[in-house]
Design an enzyme around this catalytic site. Structure first.
Site, PDB file in Angstrom:
ATOM      1  N   GLU A  94      44.070 -20.925  97.492  1.00 18.61           N
ATOM      2  CA  GLU A  94      43.576 -21.753  98.594  1.00 18.61           C
ATOM      3  C   GLU A  94      42.509 -22.718  98.116  1.00 18.61           C
ATOM      4  OE1 GLU A  94      44.416 -18.990 102.500  1.00 18.61           O
ATOM      5  OE2 GLU A  94      42.439 -18.786 101.586  1.00 18.61           O
ATOM      6  N   CYS A 107      36.482 -27.745  97.745  1.00 19.19           N
ATOM      7  CA  CYS A 107      36.179 -26.430  97.202  1.00 19.19           C
ATOM      8  C   CYS A 107      37.472 -25.903  96.595  1.00 19.19           C
ATOM      9  CB  CYS A 107      35.678 -25.502  98.308  1.00 19.19           C
ATOM     10  SG  CYS A 107      35.430 -23.807  97.753  1.00 19.19           S
ATOM     11  N   CYS A 114      41.036 -12.412  91.835  1.00 20.58           N
ATOM     12  CA  CYS A 114      39.790 -12.342  91.080  1.00 20.58           C
ATOM     13  C   CYS A 114      39.611 -10.921  90.558  1.00 20.58           C
ATOM     14  CB  CYS A 114      38.610 -12.728  91.972  1.00 20.58           C
ATOM     15  SG  CYS A 114      37.034 -12.840  91.079  1.00 20.58           S
ATOM     16  N   CYS A 118      33.494  -8.427  93.920  1.00 19.45           N
ATOM     17  CA  CYS A 118      32.259  -8.550  94.707  1.00 19.45           C
ATOM     18  C   CYS A 118      32.535  -8.016  96.109  1.00 19.45           C
ATOM     19  CB  CYS A 118      31.800 -10.002  94.762  1.00 19.45           C
ATOM     20  SG  CYS A 118      31.350 -10.678  93.140  1.00 19.45           S
ATOM     21  N   CYS A 121      33.202 -10.439  99.337  1.00 18.69           N
ATOM     22  CA  CYS A 121      34.108 -11.591  99.193  1.00 18.69           C
ATOM     23  C   CYS A 121      35.554 -11.148  99.346  1.00 18.69           C
ATOM     24  CB  CYS A 121      33.885 -12.214  97.811  1.00 18.69           C
ATOM     25  SG  CYS A 121      35.034 -13.547  97.426  1.00 18.69           S
ATOM     26  N   CYS A 340      32.714 -19.718 103.097  1.00 20.15           N
ATOM     27  CA  CYS A 340      32.323 -19.057 101.850  1.00 20.15           C
ATOM     28  C   CYS A 340      32.670 -17.570 101.880  1.00 20.15           C
ATOM     29  CB  CYS A 340      30.820 -19.241 101.672  1.00 20.15           C
ATOM     30  SG  CYS A 340      30.190 -18.546 100.162  1.00 20.15           S
TER      31      CYS A 340
END
Length: 347
Positions: A94, A107, A114, A118, A121, A340
């Site tokens: 995305e 962005c 990933c 974290c 996220c 975010c």
């Protein structure tokens, strides 16, 4: 069956010139094709209208042009546009266009998923499937630039590598993509308008300094002591705050480029006066230009909450009183999971 045809965009201009010469074509044809690939962002060989049909056919037979496609778009009430991009192997990533009165910011993602996990996220709860190639990252930016032109009549003014993935764990492709984005035969954007955000890979931050990069760097801090940071960001176990501070100072000494911190406020976790004091201490150890204080955006897998407006305001006031250049960044695109920490290919 896997094709043995090579990706034409992985050829430099001299390599293309060599190929064209070998098949008896004039060297200037290579320049024309190269311009179509980068400057004019052709996604098929047929789009190269000033190239003869025979030559286009020959390129089709010998090369692939695996352009990234927009798979879905969502429009937020605040004007933010989120795109889900489909890659040649059907993986999805995305990217987001964030428009304001003065800026058009892309962005972008650098990995499919990933590996850093974290806790706050959404992407961190996905497995890392693979790195994006530099031409795929370039495509993301070029497609978001088209959206900016179509929707707002303005080109992109800024790029942030804050989408899916850890850019410094896809180091080579991210740097090559930025080289193309800033090149006159690419998008011609100033590197000063590009920010690469990292969760904190000290060794690669130092490498950025050694490579004398010209773009800005942001560190996703989110907690200002090792114990708390390791709780929410496992990467801190192998990249302590001291190591990161040393690496950031090394980077700054080598490049003089802008450094900023990102700090998401979590209710009753990192929003106390003591937390602010620890943040101030770190801020004073690094020549940072700015601390972006970010509103937390809820995700399905986590139970964090954002503090109420008064608490956030008090945190900001305390930083200001202690001469910290801090800015509260309001979330954009929350209603479409584009804010975010929310990117997870939900569509």
């Amino acid at each position: 069956m896997k094709s043995d045809k090579k990706n034409i965009r992985h050829f430099s201009l001299p390599q293309l010139q060599e190929y064209f010469s070998a098949i008896g074509e004039k060297a200037f044809r290579a320049k024309q094709v190269y311009e179509w690939l980068w400057l004019r962002h052709a996604t098929t060989f047929d789009a190269m209208t000033n190239i003869s049909k025979d030559l286009r056919q020959k390129l089709e037979e010998n090369f692939v042009l695996p352009a990234v496609q927009v798979d879905a778009t969502q429009h937020s009430n605040d004007g933010t546009i989120k795109s889900r991009f489909k890659l040649h192997d059907n993986h999805l990533v995305e990217g987001v266009l964030i428009p304001t009165d003065s800026r058009q910011t892309a962005c972008v993602s650098s990995q499919v998923g990933c590996s850093l996990s974290c806790k706050f996220c959404a992407t961190g709860y996905m497995a890392r499937k693979r790195n994006l190639d530099y031409d795929e990252i370039y495509d993301e930016v070029a497609l978001i630039n088209q959206q900016a032109m179509e929707s707002y009549g303005k080109k992109l003014s800024n790029i942030v590598f804050m989408g899916m993935g850890e850019p410094l764990l896809n180091y080579k492709n991210v740097l090559q993509a930025i080289e193309k984005i800033t090149s006159p035969d690419g998008l011609g954007m100033s590197p000063k308008r590009i920010t690469v955000s990292t969760a904190g890979v000290a060794k690669m931050i130092r490498q950025l300094g050694d490579d004398k990069v010209r773009f800005n760097l942001a560190l996703s801090l989110h907690a200002a002591n090792d114990k708390k940071r390791s709780e929410i960001m496992p990467i801190n176990d192998t990249n302590s705050l001291k190591e990161l501070i040393d690496a950031l100072n090394y980077f700054y000494k080598a490049t003089g480029n802008e450094i900023s911190f990102e700090y998401i406020l979590f209710d009753n976790f990192n929003d106390s006066k003591e937390d602010a004091d620890e943040l101030i201490k770190i801020y004073r150890q690094v020549p940072a230009d700015l601390v972006n204080i970010i509103e937390y955006n809820p995700i399905d897998n986590a139970t964090f909450r954002k503090p109420d407006a008064l608490k956030a305001e008090q945190f900001m006031e305390y930083l200001a009183k202690n001469r910290v250049n801090a800015r509260l960044r309001r979330s954009r695109g929350k209603d479409i999971d584009a804010a975010c920490g929310q990117l997870a290919n939900k569509g």
